[in-house]
Design a protein around this motif. Sequence first.
Motif, PDB file in Angstrom:
ATOM      1  N   MET A   1       0.834  -1.210   0.000  1.00  0.00           N
ATOM      2  CA  MET A   1       0.000   0.000   0.000  1.00  0.00           C
ATOM      3  C   MET A   1       0.866   1.256   0.000  1.00  0.00           C
ATOM      4  N   ARG A   2       0.741   2.019  -1.052  1.00  0.00           N
ATOM      5  CA  ARG A   2       1.487   3.276  -1.077  1.00  0.00           C
ATOM      6  C   ARG A   2       0.783   4.330  -0.219  1.00  0.00           C
ATOM      7  N   THR A   3       1.584   5.176   0.417  1.00  0.00           N
ATOM      8  CA  THR A   3       1.045   6.313   1.167  1.00  0.00           C
ATOM      9  C   THR A   3       0.658   7.405   0.169  1.00  0.00           C
ATOM     10  N   PRO A   4      -0.115   8.410   0.628  1.00  0.00           N
ATOM     11  CA  PRO A   4      -0.421   9.524  -0.288  1.00  0.00           C
ATOM     12  C   PRO A   4       0.845  10.204  -0.831  1.00  0.00           C
ATOM     13  N   ALA A   5       1.847  10.382   0.000  1.00  0.00           N
ATOM     14  CA  ALA A   5       3.074  11.029  -0.498  1.00  0.00           C
ATOM     15  C   ALA A   5       3.725  10.165  -1.580  1.00  0.00           C
ATOM     16  N   GLN A   6       3.706   8.862  -1.384  1.00  0.00           N
ATOM     17  CA  GLN A   6       4.283   7.965  -2.397  1.00  0.00           C
ATOM     18  C   GLN A   6       3.448   7.968  -3.673  1.00  0.00           C
ATOM     19  N   ASN A   7       2.137   8.001  -3.531  1.00  0.00           N
ATOM     20  CA  ASN A   7       1.303   8.084  -4.732  1.00  0.00           C
ATOM     21  C   ASN A   7       1.539   9.393  -5.481  1.00  0.00           C
ATOM     22  N   ALA A   8       1.793  10.457  -4.751  1.00  0.00           N
ATOM     23  CA  ALA A   8       2.073  11.736  -5.412  1.00  0.00           C
ATOM     24  C   ALA A   8       3.387  11.644  -6.194  1.00  0.00           C
ATOM     25  N   GLN A   9       4.381  10.988  -5.606  1.00  0.00           N
ATOM     26  CA  GLN A   9       5.642  10.819  -6.339  1.00  0.00           C
ATOM     27  C   GLN A   9       5.442   9.932  -7.568  1.00  0.00           C
ATOM     28  N   LEU A  10       4.676   8.877  -7.403  1.00  0.00           N
ATOM     29  CA  LEU A  10       4.425   8.004  -8.557  1.00  0.00           C
ATOM     30  C   LEU A  10       3.645   8.752  -9.642  1.00  0.00           C
ATOM     31  N   ALA A  11       2.725   9.612  -9.221  1.00  0.00           N
ATOM     32  CA  ALA A  11       1.983  10.426 -10.195  1.00  0.00           C
ATOM     33  C   ALA A  11       2.941  11.298 -11.009  1.00  0.00           C
ATOM     34  N   LEU A  12       3.919  11.888 -10.341  1.00  0.00           N
ATOM     35  CA  LEU A  12       4.895  12.722 -11.063  1.00  0.00           C
ATOM     36  C   LEU A  12       5.678  11.882 -12.076  1.00  0.00           C
ATOM     37  N   LEU A  13       6.012  10.668 -11.704  1.00  0.00           N
ATOM     38  CA  LEU A  13       6.767   9.795 -12.615  1.00  0.00           C
ATOM     39  C   LEU A  13       5.895   9.340 -13.788  1.00  0.00           C
ATOM     40  N   LEU A  14       4.650   8.976 -13.497  1.00  0.00           N
ATOM     41  CA  LEU A  14       3.759   8.535 -14.579  1.00  0.00           C
ATOM     42  C   LEU A  14       3.419   9.696 -15.504  1.00  0.00           C
ATOM     43  N   GLU A  15       3.406  10.894 -14.949  1.00  0.00           N
ATOM     44  CA  GLU A  15       3.132  12.058 -15.799  1.00  0.00           C
ATOM     45  C   GLU A  15       4.282  12.240 -16.792  1.00  0.00           C
ATOM     46  N   VAL A  16       5.501  12.303 -16.295  1.00  0.00           N
ATOM     47  CA  VAL A  16       6.613  12.600 -17.211  1.00  0.00           C
ATOM     48  C   VAL A  16       6.837  11.447 -18.192  1.00  0.00           C
ATOM     49  N   ALA A  17       6.508  10.228 -17.775  1.00  0.00           N
ATOM     50  CA  ALA A  17       6.726   9.071 -18.647  1.00  0.00           C
ATOM     51  C   ALA A  17       5.571   8.822 -19.613  1.00  0.00           C
ATOM     52  N   GLY A  18       4.453   9.501 -19.437  1.00  0.00           N
ATOM     53  CA  GLY A  18       3.344   9.381 -20.390  1.00  0.00           C
ATOM     54  C   GLY A  18       3.815   9.869 -21.760  1.00  0.00           C
ATOM     55  N   THR A  19       3.624   9.069 -22.791  1.00  0.00           N
ATOM     56  CA  THR A  19       4.239   9.328 -24.098  1.00  0.00           C
ATOM     57  C   THR A  19       3.323   8.859 -25.219  1.00  0.00           C
ATOM     58  N   PRO A  20       3.162   9.598 -26.297  1.00  0.00           N
ATOM     59  CA  PRO A  20       3.678  10.939 -26.566  1.00  0.00           C
ATOM     60  C   PRO A  20       2.835  12.016 -25.863  1.00  0.00           C
ATOM     61  N   LYS A  21       3.513  13.010 -25.345  1.00  0.00           N
ATOM     62  CA  LYS A  21       2.849  14.070 -24.582  1.00  0.00           C
ATOM     63  C   LYS A  21       3.281  15.391 -25.206  1.00  0.00           C
ATOM     64  N   PRO A  22       2.570  15.800 -26.256  1.00  0.00           N
ATOM     65  CA  PRO A  22       3.054  16.880 -27.137  1.00  0.00           C
ATOM     66  C   PRO A  22       3.572  18.132 -26.427  1.00  0.00           C
TER      67      PRO A  22
END
Lengths: 283, 283
Positions: free
Chosen positions: B1-22
Motif C-alpha cells: 500500500m502506497r502512502t499519499p506522499a508515495q502516490n504523489a511521487q508516482l503520479a509525477l513519474l507517470l506524468e513525465v513518462a506518459g508518451t507521446p505528450k506533445p
Amino acid sequence: MRTPAQNAQLALLLEVAGTPKPGNVDRRRDLEDLRFEHFLAGTIGTQRGLEMAENGAAVGPAFERAVAGMADQRGGNTQFGALLLLVPLVRAAAEDLSPPVVESVVEGTTVADAAAFYSAFERVDVFVSEPPAEMEPLDVRRGADAIPALEERGLTLLDVLAAGVPGDDVAREWVRGFERSFTAAERLASADGTALDRSAAVFLSLLADRPDTLVAKQHGRDVAREVSRRAADLSERDAVRTDREAVESFADELVERGINPGTTADVTAAGLFVALEREVLEV
Amino acid sequence: MRTPAQNAQLALLLEVAGTPKPGNVDRRRDLEDLRFEHFLAGTIGTQRGLEMAENGAAVGPAFERAVAGMADQRGGNTQFGALLLLVPLVRAAAEDLSPPVVESVVEGTTVADAAAFYSAFERVDVFVSEPPAEMEPLDVRRGADAIPALEERGLTLLDVLAAGVPGDDVAREWVRGFERSFTAAERLASADGTALDRSAAVFLSLLADRPDTLVAKQHGRDVAREVSRRAADLSERDAVRTDREAVESFADELVERGINPGTTADVTAAGLFVALEREVLEV
C-alpha cells in the motif's frame, strides 16, 4: 541533499531510464509483461526498506521490506537483484561508503538475515535455477519453508549468497567487496554525456566485461558469452555516443529474442548509487 | 500500500513518462536543457515536502519544502505547478480525497502559507508573466521580498492564487475545487491501455478542453488556442491508441517550436494522483 535511501531510489530510476540498454526495459522499450511503469512503481515501493537500511536496520529485514514494497505493482520482479546490492550499500553509506565498510556489513549478516532473504522470495516471483541436490532443502523457491534447514546449518545471508558463486554475479558482489559496483561508479564519473547516456554506456561496458549470469541461467552460457562479446564490440567504440543506431538495433534484437541481461542492470544500479552518493555523477 | 506522499511521487513519474505528450518531456523527448533525468531527480526530491503535507503540515511550508527538494537537480523547474496541486491534494487525502475536503484545505490557507509560497520562488526559476501595475509589489519574482506587502494586505495563499485567475489554470484549480484534476482522474479510470498510455491520452484530452495557460503566457493566446484545437482533433479520435504516429509528429513539432504545455502536464499529474489514491488506476 538527497539521503542515501533517496539516492538509491534515484539510482533505480536512472538505471531503468538509461537507453539504449540492450535486452532490458528502457525509455524506448518494454518487455511483454514487464513495462517501464512497473519499474517506476517498483522504485517508489522500495522507500521504506531503503530507509530501514539507512537507519541501521539489519540487512535481511530491510531487504525484505524493500522487496515487499517493490512488488506492489503488477509487473512482478523489477528490482530484486538491484536491491540485494543497494541495501548493504545504503547501510554502509550511513557510515562510510567504501569497500571495507560494505564488506563488514555483509560479513555482519546473520542467520536471521538469511531467513528474511528467504521470506523475500515469497513476495515476488524471481527467476532462479535448479539448485544442486544437496542444496535442495535450501532452494530459495521454498521461501520461508527453508528457514528451519537454514537455522539447522547455521547459515548467514553471506553464506547463502557465497554458495551462489560462481553463477550469480549479484552474489559475487557480496563476496568480492562490491568490486564491480565501485568500478561502475568510477566509469560513470569519467564517462561523457548526460546521466542517462552514462548509465547506458556503463551498462554496456559491464556487459562487455562478463557474460550476464541471468542470461546464462535462462539461455545457457554460449548465448551469454555471445551477448557479452557483442556488447564488447559496441562498448570499445563507445557506440552509445558514436553509433547509437547500432546499440539500438542490438537492443531491439535482444528484446525480440527474450534475452534480458538483468544481472548487469543490477550492478549498473549499484554503480549509479555509489556515483550519486559520492557526488561524481550529477543530474 | 502506497502512502499519499508515495502516490504523489508516482503520479509525477507517470506524468513525465506518459508518451507521446506533445510539447513536454516524455519517454522519447527531452527539451534542450530540461531532460527526463531532471524530472526523475526532481521527483525523488519532493519526498519530504509531500510527507509534510501527508502529516498535516500547513500547505505553504510543505510546498516550499517540496519545491526546495525538487530543485536539487540541474534542469531547473520541473514540477513547481504540479506540486502546487499535489500538496493540497495530499493534505486532503490524509483525511478524505474529495472536492469538499480539498476546498477546505485551500480555504484554510493563511498569510504564512502565502509567504512560504513566495519564498518557494527563490528556490527555482519559474516562468511567470509581468503582473499588472497594482500587483507589482506582489510580483512573485520578488520572492521573500514581497512578504511585507503580502502581510500588509493580509492575503492568504488562496487569495494570491485567486488573483492569478483567469490566466493560470493551476491557480484556477484552487478556486474551482480542483475540478479538472478530479475529471482527469475519472478519465484515467475509464481510458484504455497501460497506465502510461492513459497518462498520455488524458493529457491530450485536457489540452483539448482548454488552451494551456503556460503556452498562452509564453507564446500568446492564438498559439495556445491553435495547440488546443489540434489536440482536440487528435483526442477525439483517440489518436494515442489509434494513430500514434500523428501524436508523435505533433509532439515533435511542438518541441521543435519550443511550445511547452506545462500547465496541462501539472493537471495531468494531479489527476494521476487522484486516480492512484482512489485505486482506479493500476500500475
